[in-house]
Design an enzyme around this catalytic site. Structure first.
Site, PDB file in Angstrom:
ATOM      1  N   TYR A  52      -1.720  -0.634  10.780  1.00 26.12           N
ATOM      2  CA  TYR A  52      -1.942  -1.025   9.382  1.00 26.12           C
ATOM      3  C   TYR A  52      -0.706  -0.725   8.540  1.00 26.12           C
ATOM      4  CZ  TYR A  52      -3.733  -1.018   4.617  1.00 26.12           C
ATOM      5  OH  TYR A  52      -3.907  -1.254   3.272  1.00 26.12           O
ATOM      6  N   SER A 112       0.848  -1.191   0.000  1.00 24.96           N
ATOM      7  CA  SER A 112       0.000   0.000   0.000  1.00 24.96           C
ATOM      8  C   SER A 112       0.880   1.236   0.000  1.00 24.96           C
ATOM      9  CB  SER A 112      -0.885   0.003   1.262  1.00 24.96           C
ATOM     10  OG  SER A 112      -1.561   1.235   1.420  1.00 24.96           O
TER      11      SER A 112
END
Length: 247
Positions: free
Chosen positions: A157, A143
């Site tokens: 995360y 990501s």
């Protein structure tokens, strides 16, 4: 003329929706044989029917990426169905955004199990097959949050997605002679990922952030680009985000 994708056997986790579904459909159109893995079998069955109705080849198996045996079985089923495995796409993920001070430890554990251990289990399942046949390609979905910490609330995360980048880079150094490794780092992409936050103030921030999201097909095209390169070309990283995203 071959497009570099036609005939390749591609295994995809998290394939019942979002990036996984879009990638399965896109690669099947380009002639890949796709093997879908996810928890929601009924969703995958619809995707497989659609692919076959359009002349493609596909199969699907119920998989929980937090269970190593499920990943091993997925790879074995792909080989049983199509004779080999050429690409392993470790896509399944969870984004549970919340400040660390909220101590949502169960969500931390779940993200580590899916985002990090799930990738490792996928690697463990496919790597011996790739080594035996002398070729293969790992595509691991990280990501933009694996490049810069998503704030506020994204520390854990982001930590899992930084881990995916580190694992991918290390894997490339260790097995890169004949086995390719690509890390895909998307920004805001329209998928169910944005629904993973149980902390309502953080969920509201994520909802607003994802108003700029680009379609999942954008990531599917990036994945296809990495796969279609000649065998002596290894696309190590692809970062893509909405043009309006400044993070």
């Amino acid at each position: 003329m071959s497009n570099g994708i036609q005939g390749k056997v591609v295994v995809i986790t998290g394939a019942s929706s979002g990036l996984g579904e879009a990638t399965a459909r896109h690669l099947a159109k380009l002639g890949a044989k796709v093997v879908l893995g996810a928890r929601r079998q009924e969703r995958m069955d619809v995707i497989v029917r659609d692919i076959k109705a359009n002349g493609g080849e596909a199969s699907a198996y119920t998989v929980d990426v937090t269970r190593r045996d499920d990943l091993s079985a997925l790879v074995e089923n792909a080989i049983r169905d199509f004779g080999r495995i050429d690409v392993m796409i470790n896509n399944a993920g969870l984004m549970a955004i919340a400040p660390i001070a909220e101590l949502r430890v169960d969500e931390w554990d779940r993200m580590i199990d899916i985002n990090v251990k799930g990738v490792l289990y996928g690697i463990a399942a496919a790597l011996p097959k790739f080594e035996a046949q002398g070729s293969g390609h790992f595509i691991n979905i990280s990501s933009v949050a694996g490049i810069k910490v998503f704030s506020p609330g994204g520390s854990v995360y982001s930590g899992t997605k930084y881990a995916v980048r580190a694992i991918s880079d290390g894997l490339r150094h260790e097995v890169g002679g004949k086995i390719r490794t690509t890390t895909i780092e998307p920004g805001a992409v329209d998928s169910e990922l944005k629904l993973g936050s149980g902390h309502q103030p953080s969920a509201d921030v994520v909802k607003e952030f994802y108003k700029q999201a680009i379609p999942a097909e954008s990531v599917a095209r990036a994945i296809a680009y990495a796969i279609e390169q000649p065998g002596d070309v290894d696309i190590n990283e692809i970062v893509l985000r909405p043009t309006s995203q400044d993070f």
